[in-house]
Design a protein around this motif. Structure first.
Motif, PDB file in Angstrom:
ATOM      1  N   PHE A 218       0.767  -1.174  -0.039  1.00 45.60           N
ATOM      2  CA  PHE A 218      -0.122   0.071   0.056  1.00 45.60           C
ATOM      3  C   PHE A 218       0.834   1.210  -0.084  1.00 45.60           C
ATOM      4  O   PHE A 218       1.648   1.603   1.062  1.00 45.60           O
ATOM      5  N   ILE A 308      -3.205   0.404  -3.997  1.00 45.30           N
ATOM      6  CA  ILE A 308      -3.044  -1.112  -3.718  1.00 45.30           C
ATOM      7  C   ILE A 308      -2.265  -1.559  -5.003  1.00 45.30           C
ATOM      8  O   ILE A 308      -2.888  -1.555  -5.946  1.00 45.30           O
ATOM      9  N   SER A 316      -5.972  -0.850  -7.679  1.00 44.77           N
ATOM     10  CA  SER A 316      -6.776   0.184  -7.413  1.00 44.77           C
ATOM     11  C   SER A 316      -6.051   1.489  -6.966  1.00 44.77           C
ATOM     12  O   SER A 316      -5.062   1.034  -5.825  1.00 44.77           O
ATOM     13  N   ILE A 331     -10.478  -4.498  -1.052  1.00 43.46           N
ATOM     14  CA  ILE A 331     -10.085  -4.199  -2.346  1.00 43.46           C
ATOM     15  C   ILE A 331     -10.795  -4.267  -3.421  1.00 43.46           C
ATOM     16  O   ILE A 331     -11.354  -5.501  -3.660  1.00 43.46           O
TER      17      ILE A 331
END
Length: 537
Positions: A218, A308, A316, A331
């Motif tokens: 992340f 992500i 995304s 997610i």
């Protein structure tokens, strides 16, 4: 030798009955067993890749990536060691070609101290207490103000072995989640992993599930730059990196280098559906440390997009609407149901230590497996019929007793294989056919010994008793020597060789039981019932 206590009769009868009961499910298709009560035995022998078709994949681990990750870790350890000891340094670099990390110490008077502290990073490979020491994982040398740590071949081999073992465990978790039964996953050579999955039809999906590294990260999106312009000029600002999505065409993203949270802190991931629009998503949950870091990161960056990333591809990049303090989230990324399920499996199984590439791929069709099963059945039936006819022709009634024991022997083999959840392959069938041929050897020895005792003038009961007593040692010796050879095959062999060894081992043990116990019990019962003056032998 011919007298059996009641409890022995009951025990032998129970073993024989259990053998037939637990072998019986193999006579029926799986669909026919599903409607039976749960207390009825359902376990069947699993069919291997060569019998029911499936995928044969040989992977090679990316040694270059493994070395680069290792050198990067060493560089980080060097940096941390020097900083914690307040030693100034410059030019901390790693050289992939030489598998080395070098650093220059700023002050000459700190060189010896730095060398002494960095030596602590060198670790032995093996265990010298038990004679397994084989060297150090790194060599360290100093030249003037420069100190160099070089990865050794011994250390690299140990690193590869650890990575292979970790990859095998990760692949096993992924394949198990795929829903197949009894996959074979084993190391081949120095840097290869052989994966055989029987019964799988979607090989491409299997390859995608196994081959993905599964490295989840992340990171924050840098909102101060234009990603499209950066993608055209390739001039990435310091502290940023350029990554792309998996869309067609790919969408560029400029991200901050710093990882907010990584997949190492992930404890669970499950497929689900978004409550707002019903689209498939992946729900995830962090451990305590990951939840704390994720909560702090989302709290400090409300209103900013964060990405992500899976295996350096942006899945995304949603905007953080509010702090996410519970340690869980989801997610989304226009997934199909299958894609969401596969992604959750990847994340849940953990990341591979390095990339795996397919160097050999074979697909065995179900029709070939059906032909193999048919050929194996014909060979087993033909072998059994010929053995039965020979024993009956050579020894008459005593041959019939041996044939009954042979039937019990085969039932016990399939019963044990079913209870073990073993996988039957073509070499395994060959082992069973061989067992059929050698299972009556003990009875041949016993019957020939009884004939010798009859020719010596002994009564029927005395001849039978003496025959079993004196043949017992020869039976044990011959079977134990064969068993030793088979165990060596299992120990040193792999794959099909082990399958052959397993069925042959079970068959040898079962033949010793049936020859020494079952046939003797049948002969003793017949003698008590008929009390013959002559033996039909």
């Amino acid at each position: 030798m011919l007298h059996f206590q009641k409890w022995k009769v009951i025990l032998v009868g129970a073993i024989v009955l259990a053998g037939f009961i637990f072998a019986a499910p193999n006579l029926f298709p799986s669909s026919a067993l599903q409607g039976l009560p749960s207390w009825v035995p359902h376990k069947q022998v699993n069919l291997g890749l060569d019998l029911q078709g499936g995928a044969h994949l040989l992977y090679r681990i990316d040694e270059t990536e493994l070395v680069d990750d290792w050198l990067d870790t060493i560089r980080g350890d060097v940096r941390e060691t020097l900083r914690s000891n307040r030693i100034g340094y410059i030019d901390l670099e790693m050289n992939s070609a030489d598998r080395s990390v070098s650093v220059r110490i700023r002050k000459p008077e700190d060189v010896d101290k730095a060398y002494s502290e960095l030596r602590k990073l060198v670790a032995p490979v093996g265990n010298d207490v038990f004679g397994g020491f084989s060297g150090n994982d790194m060599d360290i040398a100093k030249s003037g103000d420069q100190i160099t740590l070089t990865a050794t071949e011994v250390g690299l081999n140990e690193r590869i072995s650890s990575a292979i073992q970790a990859s095998i465990e990760t692949i096993r978790r992924r394949v198990d989640a795929f829903g197949t039964t009894e996959p074979s996953i084993q190391r081949e050579g120095r840097d290869r992993i052989l994966v055989q999955v029987p019964g799988v039809s979607d090989v491409q999906r299997l390859k995608g599930l196994i081959g993905e590294t599964g490295k989840l990260e992340f990171k924050l999106v840098d909102p101060s730059v234009n990603a499209a312009e950066i993608a055209m000029t390739k001039k990435v600002p310091p502290g940023d990196e350029l990554l792309y999505s998996e869309d067609e065409p790919p969408i560029p993203y400029v991200l901050k280098d710093r990882v907010l949270v990584s997949g190492e802190n992930l404890v669970d991931s499950q497929p689900g559906f978004d409550a707002r629009n019903g689209e498939p998503v992946v729900n995830f949950r962090f451990d305590a440390a990951g939840a704390k870091r994720f909560g702090r990161a989302t709290q400090d960056n409300v209103g900013l997009p964060f990405a992500i990333i899976l295996d350096n591809k942006v899945i995304s990049a949603p905007v953080i609407r509010e702090p996410i303090l519970g340690g869980s989230g989801q997610i989304s990324g226009n997934f199909t149901v299958q894609e969401a399920n596969d992604l959750s499996v990847l994340l849940r199984s953990g990341a591979l230590p390095a990339k795996l590439s397919v160097i050999e791929e074979r697909t065995v069709g179900a029709s070939l497996g059906a032909d193999s099963i048919d050929s194996g059945q014909k060979a087993a039936i033909a072998g059994m019929v010929l053995v039965v006819l020979f024993m009956f022709a050579a020894y008459g009634l005593f041959g019939a007793f041996a044939n009954i024991a042979l039937l019990v022997n085969v039932a016990l083999i399939f019963a044990v294989l079913s209870l073990m959840g073993a996988t039957l392959t073509l070499p395994g069938i060959a082992g069973i056919v061989l067992v059929i041929g050698i299972a009556v050897d003990a009875n041949v020895l016993i019957n020939e010994r009884i004939r010798e005792e009859i020719r010596a003038g002994k009564s029927p009961i005395a001849a039978v008793d003496s025959g079993y007593s004196r043949a017992l040692i020869a039976i044990i010796d011959s079977n134990v020597t064969t068993l030793i050879a088979v165990l060596v095959l299992f120990w040193l062999g792999s794959g099909p060789v082990r399958g052959f060894a397993v069925t042959l081992t079970i068959g040898i043990l079962a033949s010793m039981f049936t020859a020494v116990t079952v046939t003797r019990m049948l002969v003793a019962a017949w003698l008590r019932w008929k009390r013959p003056k002559e033996l039909p032998l």
